[in-house]
Design an enzyme around this catalytic site. Structure first.
Site, PDB file in Angstrom:
ATOM      1  N   LYS A  82       0.822  -1.212   0.000  1.00  0.00           N
ATOM      2  CA  LYS A  82       0.000   0.000   0.000  1.00  0.00           C
ATOM      3  C   LYS A  82       0.860   1.268   0.000  1.00  0.00           C
ATOM      4  O   LYS A  82       2.046   1.237   0.316  1.00  0.00           O
ATOM      5  CB  LYS A  82      -0.997  -0.041   1.154  1.00  0.00           C
ATOM      6  N   ARG A 100      -3.415 -10.313   4.430  1.00  0.00           N
ATOM      7  CA  ARG A 100      -3.942 -10.287   3.051  1.00  0.00           C
ATOM      8  C   ARG A 100      -2.850  -9.720   2.149  1.00  0.00           C
ATOM      9  O   ARG A 100      -2.464  -8.561   2.314  1.00  0.00           O
ATOM     10  CB  ARG A 100      -5.195  -9.402   3.036  1.00  0.00           C
TER      11      ARG A 100
END
Ligand code: HH2
Length: 263
Positions: free
Chosen positions: A211, A245
């Protein structure tokens, strides 16, 4: 979901043209199926399939289109691990469950009443993630005095609301929603305090893979964020995350073994 001693690795499979990391890579059913099978071979414990990007600034996708993206892939899959559907829309979740998915991963934390009812009726596992406004506007940040305290309090409310709708404790997984308008300071606080989210006794999922926080923090482009993502996931797992994840399954599966060993 039962909390096991093992850390579960959830492999990300976005069947979208615009996801921030793997967008456009598996739009054909065949490619998506191959990618899912590869991730299972590499050791993924869960495959998370999404048909709508939730990156800040992403366009919303109508339910019908999202369903058309994910359902044929789920139908085609015959995996030894559970499939989770990453959606905030009850129509999509229902079709995905009918096609064989076993987990609903909802970035709004079951905001829609119909989603709560669906999860309660089907008895499937559900990821209740914290977020304030989905879709997140580009550059939008929710103001926080105490990001960890605020996220914990909001998760408690979302969990309570789900339980009131009939969702059982054994079905719930919680997720602090790394990214999702928390700002880089907020994301840093979440990483530093991941153990705080184990307060509710539900399994904790973290989705920090590749991210933009890592771009901000370390000046790395998306394709240079493998090592930092793996390190963050190992440390998060060491400190209490039950499910991570990720886009990079093999590397994460191998690395989290060290967290298990040292716990
Ligand atoms: N992050 C993304 C999507 N779904 N679900 C959970 N539970 N937690 C997360 O942190 C999370 C999530 C965003 O990542 P990705 O799917 O790779 O990108 P995009 O939303 O652009 O498809």
């Amino acid at each position: 979901m039962e909390i096991s001693d093992r850390i579960a690795v959830m492999g990300v499979l976005n069947v979208t043209p615009d996801s921030f990391y793997d967008g456009g890579e598996h739009n054909e059913v065949e490619d998506a199926v191959q990618r899912a099978e590869e991730m299972v071979e590499k050791g993924a414990d869960i495959i998370d399939i999404g048909g709508e990007s939730t990156r800040p600034g992403a366009d919303s996708v109508p339910a019908e289109k999202e369903r058309e993206r994910v359902v044929p892939v789920i139908r085609e899959l015959d995996l030894d691990v559970p499939i989770s559907v990453d959606t905030r829309k009850p129509e999509v979740a229902e079709a995905a469950l009918d096609a064989g998915a076993e987990i609903v991963n909802d970035v709004t934390g079951l905001e829609d009443e119909r989603m709560r009812k669906l999860v309660a009726d089907r008895g499937c596992d559900a990821v209740i993630m914290d977020s304030v406004n989905i879709p997140v506007e580009k550059g939008a940040e929710h103001p926080y005095d105490d990001v960890v305290g605020d996220v914990k309090a909001r998760l408690e409310k979302k969990v309570e609301r789900a339980r009131k709708a009939g969702v059982g404790d054994g079905q719930i997984i919680i997720d602090p929603g790394f990214g999702f308008g928390k700002g880089y300071d907020g994301d840093r606080e979440i990483l530093r305090n991941i153990e705080a989210f184990t307060h509710l006794d539900y399994p904790v999922l973290l989705g920090c893979s590749r991210k933009s926080f890592f771009g901000h923090e370390f000046g790395l482009e998306k394709d240079e964020r493998l090592e930092v993502s793996v390190a963050a996931n190992v440390l998060a797992a060491y400190k209490g995350a039950d499910i991570v994840r990720v886009h990079d399954v093999r590397e994460t599966v191998r690395a989290v073994k060290v967290a298990e060993l040292m716990q």
